[in-house]
Design a protein around this motif. Structure first.
Motif, PDB file in Angstrom:
ATOM      1  N   LEU A  25     127.219  11.145  49.619  1.00  0.00           N
ATOM      2  CA  LEU A  25     128.275  10.521  48.818  1.00  0.00           C
ATOM      3  C   LEU A  25     128.269   9.008  49.055  1.00  0.00           C
ATOM      4  O   LEU A  25     128.306   8.218  48.114  1.00  0.00           O
ATOM      5  N   TYR A  26     128.182   8.621  50.302  1.00  0.00           N
ATOM      6  CA  TYR A  26     128.099   7.208  50.666  1.00  0.00           C
ATOM      7  C   TYR A  26     126.848   6.573  50.047  1.00  0.00           C
ATOM      8  O   TYR A  26     126.901   5.482  49.495  1.00  0.00           O
ATOM      9  N   GLY A  27     125.740   7.274  50.132  1.00  0.00           N
ATOM     10  CA  GLY A  27     124.472   6.760  49.619  1.00  0.00           C
ATOM     11  C   GLY A  27     124.487   6.501  48.129  1.00  0.00           C
ATOM     12  O   GLY A  27     123.895   5.522  47.654  1.00  0.00           O
ATOM     13  N   ILE A  28     125.160   7.367  47.372  1.00  0.00           N
ATOM     14  CA  ILE A  28     125.265   7.166  45.921  1.00  0.00           C
ATOM     15  C   ILE A  28     125.979   5.846  45.637  1.00  0.00           C
ATOM     16  O   ILE A  28     125.543   5.045  44.813  1.00  0.00           O
ATOM     17  N   CYS A  29     127.077   5.615  46.353  1.00  0.00           N
ATOM     18  CA  CYS A  29     127.842   4.377  46.153  1.00  0.00           C
ATOM     19  C   CYS A  29     127.061   3.159  46.629  1.00  0.00           C
ATOM     20  O   CYS A  29     127.031   2.128  45.950  1.00  0.00           O
ATOM     21  N   GLU A  30     126.422   3.289  47.774  1.00  0.00           N
ATOM     22  CA  GLU A  30     125.667   2.167  48.339  1.00  0.00           C
ATOM     23  C   GLU A  30     124.521   1.741  47.420  1.00  0.00           C
ATOM     24  O   GLU A  30     124.260   0.542  47.242  1.00  0.00           O
ATOM     25  N   ALA A  31     123.850   2.708  46.825  1.00  0.00           N
ATOM     26  CA  ALA A  31     122.717   2.403  45.938  1.00  0.00           C
ATOM     27  C   ALA A  31     123.152   1.621  44.699  1.00  0.00           C
ATOM     28  O   ALA A  31     122.343   0.919  44.093  1.00  0.00           O
ATOM     29  N   ALA A  32     124.413   1.717  44.330  1.00  0.00           N
ATOM     30  CA  ALA A  32     124.898   1.027  43.132  1.00  0.00           C
ATOM     31  C   ALA A  32     125.364  -0.402  43.405  1.00  0.00           C
ATOM     32  O   ALA A  32     125.614  -1.155  42.456  1.00  0.00           O
ATOM     33  N   LEU A  33     125.484  -0.775  44.671  1.00  0.00           N
ATOM     34  CA  LEU A  33     125.916  -2.136  44.980  1.00  0.00           C
ATOM     35  C   LEU A  33     124.851  -3.138  44.525  1.00  0.00           C
ATOM     36  O   LEU A  33     123.661  -2.867  44.645  1.00  0.00           O
ATOM     37  N   PRO A  34     125.280  -4.289  44.043  1.00  0.00           N
ATOM     38  CA  PRO A  34     124.294  -5.296  43.639  1.00  0.00           C
ATOM     39  C   PRO A  34     123.552  -5.850  44.852  1.00  0.00           C
ATOM     40  O   PRO A  34     124.089  -5.872  45.961  1.00  0.00           O
ATOM     41  N   GLY A  35     122.351  -6.298  44.621  1.00  0.00           N
ATOM     42  CA  GLY A  35     121.557  -6.913  45.678  1.00  0.00           C
ATOM     43  C   GLY A  35     122.029  -8.329  45.942  1.00  0.00           C
ATOM     44  O   GLY A  35     122.766  -8.917  45.132  1.00  0.00           O
ATOM     45  N   PRO A  36     121.605  -8.908  47.055  1.00  0.00           N
ATOM     46  CA  PRO A  36     122.056 -10.262  47.411  1.00  0.00           C
ATOM     47  C   PRO A  36     121.629 -11.334  46.406  1.00  0.00           C
ATOM     48  O   PRO A  36     122.279 -12.368  46.295  1.00  0.00           O
ATOM     49  N   ASN A  37     120.578 -11.086  45.655  1.00  0.00           N
ATOM     50  CA  ASN A  37     120.111 -12.068  44.676  1.00  0.00           C
ATOM     51  C   ASN A  37     120.524 -11.747  43.244  1.00  0.00           C
ATOM     52  O   ASN A  37     120.128 -12.455  42.308  1.00  0.00           O
ATOM     53  N   ASP A  38     121.276 -10.670  43.075  1.00  0.00           N
ATOM     54  CA  ASP A  38     121.727 -10.302  41.730  1.00  0.00           C
ATOM     55  C   ASP A  38     122.878 -11.221  41.299  1.00  0.00           C
ATOM     56  O   ASP A  38     123.800 -11.467  42.086  1.00  0.00           O
ATOM     57  N   PRO A  39     122.833 -11.705  40.058  1.00  0.00           N
ATOM     58  CA  PRO A  39     123.928 -12.560  39.589  1.00  0.00           C
ATOM     59  C   PRO A  39     125.191 -11.725  39.345  1.00  0.00           C
ATOM     60  O   PRO A  39     125.117 -10.515  39.128  1.00  0.00           O
ATOM     61  N   PRO A  40     126.356 -12.373  39.377  1.00  0.00           N
ATOM     62  CA  PRO A  40     127.592 -11.665  39.002  1.00  0.00           C
ATOM     63  C   PRO A  40     127.482 -11.163  37.566  1.00  0.00           C
ATOM     64  O   PRO A  40     126.751 -11.740  36.753  1.00  0.00           O
ATOM     65  N   LEU A  41     128.187 -10.108  37.254  1.00  0.00           N
ATOM     66  CA  LEU A  41     128.152  -9.508  35.922  1.00  0.00           C
ATOM     67  C   LEU A  41     128.379 -10.559  34.828  1.00  0.00           C
ATOM     68  O   LEU A  41     127.689 -10.575  33.810  1.00  0.00           O
ATOM     69  N   ALA A  42     129.316 -11.473  35.056  1.00  0.00           N
ATOM     70  CA  ALA A  42     129.646 -12.486  34.046  1.00  0.00           C
ATOM     71  C   ALA A  42     128.495 -13.453  33.789  1.00  0.00           C
ATOM     72  O   ALA A  42     128.413 -14.058  32.713  1.00  0.00           O
ATOM     73  N   ASP A  43     127.596 -13.608  34.758  1.00  0.00           N
ATOM     74  CA  ASP A  43     126.483 -14.551  34.615  1.00  0.00           C
ATOM     75  C   ASP A  43     125.184 -13.888  34.168  1.00  0.00           C
ATOM     76  O   ASP A  43     124.150 -14.559  34.059  1.00  0.00           O
ATOM     77  N   MET A  44     125.217 -12.593  33.902  1.00  0.00           N
ATOM     78  CA  MET A  44     123.994 -11.871  33.537  1.00  0.00           C
ATOM     79  C   MET A  44     123.631 -12.111  32.073  1.00  0.00           C
ATOM     80  O   MET A  44     124.505 -12.312  31.230  1.00  0.00           O
ATOM     81  N   THR A  45     122.333 -12.060  31.811  1.00  0.00           N
ATOM     82  CA  THR A  45     121.869 -12.098  30.430  1.00  0.00           C
ATOM     83  C   THR A  45     122.258 -10.762  29.783  1.00  0.00           C
ATOM     84  O   THR A  45     122.550  -9.792  30.499  1.00  0.00           O
ATOM     85  N   PRO A  46     122.241 -10.683  28.460  1.00  0.00           N
ATOM     86  CA  PRO A  46     122.565  -9.397  27.818  1.00  0.00           C
ATOM     87  C   PRO A  46     121.673  -8.255  28.307  1.00  0.00           C
ATOM     88  O   PRO A  46     122.155  -7.136  28.521  1.00  0.00           O
ATOM     89  N   LYS A  47     120.397  -8.529  28.525  1.00  0.00           N
ATOM     90  CA  LYS A  47     119.479  -7.490  28.998  1.00  0.00           C
ATOM     91  C   LYS A  47     119.842  -7.059  30.429  1.00  0.00           C
ATOM     92  O   LYS A  47     119.866  -5.861  30.733  1.00  0.00           O
ATOM     93  N   GLN A  48     120.140  -8.020  31.299  1.00  0.00           N
ATOM     94  CA  GLN A  48     120.543  -7.697  32.674  1.00  0.00           C
ATOM     95  C   GLN A  48     121.852  -6.907  32.680  1.00  0.00           C
ATOM     96  O   GLN A  48     122.004  -5.940  33.419  1.00  0.00           O
ATOM     97  N   ARG A  49     122.786  -7.340  31.848  1.00  0.00           N
ATOM     98  CA  ARG A  49     124.086  -6.664  31.771  1.00  0.00           C
ATOM     99  C   ARG A  49     123.906  -5.216  31.306  1.00  0.00           C
ATOM    100  O   ARG A  49     124.516  -4.306  31.843  1.00  0.00           O
ATOM    101  N   SER A  50     123.061  -5.025  30.317  1.00  0.00           N
ATOM    102  CA  SER A  50     122.808  -3.678  29.807  1.00  0.00           C
ATOM    103  C   SER A  50     122.216  -2.777  30.893  1.00  0.00           C
ATOM    104  O   SER A  50     122.625  -1.630  31.053  1.00  0.00           O
ATOM    105  N   ARG A  51     121.251  -3.329  31.643  1.00  0.00           N
ATOM    106  CA  ARG A  51     120.655  -2.558  32.746  1.00  0.00           C
ATOM    107  C   ARG A  51     121.698  -2.219  33.808  1.00  0.00           C
ATOM    108  O   ARG A  51     121.750  -1.109  34.315  1.00  0.00           O
ATOM    109  N   ARG A  52     122.549  -3.196  34.148  1.00  0.00           N
ATOM    110  CA  ARG A  52     123.578  -2.986  35.161  1.00  0.00           C
ATOM    111  C   ARG A  52     124.587  -1.943  34.689  1.00  0.00           C
ATOM    112  O   ARG A  52     124.997  -1.065  35.459  1.00  0.00           O
ATOM    113  N   GLU A  53     124.995  -2.027  33.455  1.00  0.00           N
ATOM    114  CA  GLU A  53     125.955  -1.063  32.917  1.00  0.00           C
ATOM    115  C   GLU A  53     125.361   0.346  32.898  1.00  0.00           C
ATOM    116  O   GLU A  53     126.057   1.320  33.199  1.00  0.00           O
TER     117      GLU A  53
END
Length: 152
Positions: A25-53
């Protein structure tokens, strides 16, 4: 036990989701956390946002499947109380994700209500993470209901 569990209209084979792994259960949540170099959702390109969503949708589905596949109160409690890095639980990590669905938050809280009051190594409870990451009012209310002492 026939190895099948249901929740609402959903059905899943319980042997399909790592039934004996208390950290899953912890692992599922942990795997979804953004990486240290991932931009905030608001700064993502449409393609990045789509992948994140899409990634977040898969996470919500995986968490729902885990909840369906683990109806045992003892197993749910052990998984919900598992502490990972920085003393966080699955509920802490879930609340770090953008706009977690209320049914998923409710499901995790139902595993072990007390974790809503647990502090991580920074002194934050899940409610703090939910506030910092823009959870909806209903999620915040649910976390306050689970741990009334978290209200400021």
């Amino acid at each position: 036990d026939d190895g099948v569990a249901t929740l609402g209209a959903s059905t899943i084979r319980t042997d399909d989701v790592g039934a004996n792994d208390v950290a899953a259960l912890y692992g599922i949540c942990e795997a979804a956390l953004p990486g240290p170099n991932d931009p905030p959702l608001a700064d993502m390109t449409p393609k990045q946002r789509s992948r994140r969503e899409s990634q977040l949708e898969r996470t919500w589905e995986a968490l729902t499947e885990w909840l369906i596949a683990h109806p045992s109160g003892e197993e749910r409690s052990a998984s919900a109380t598992h502490r990972g890095q920085f003393g966080t639980t699955a509920l802490h990590l879930l609340c770090k994700l953008p706009d977690p669905p209320i049914d998923v938050v409710r499901g995790i809280i139902s595993c072990e209500k007390d974790v809503a009051s647990w502090q991580d190594s920074n002194g934050w409870i899940p409610l703090h993470h939910a506030c910092a990451n823009g959870a909806c009012r209903e999620v915040l209310g649910l976390l306050c209901e689970a741990y009334p002492g978290g209200r400021v």
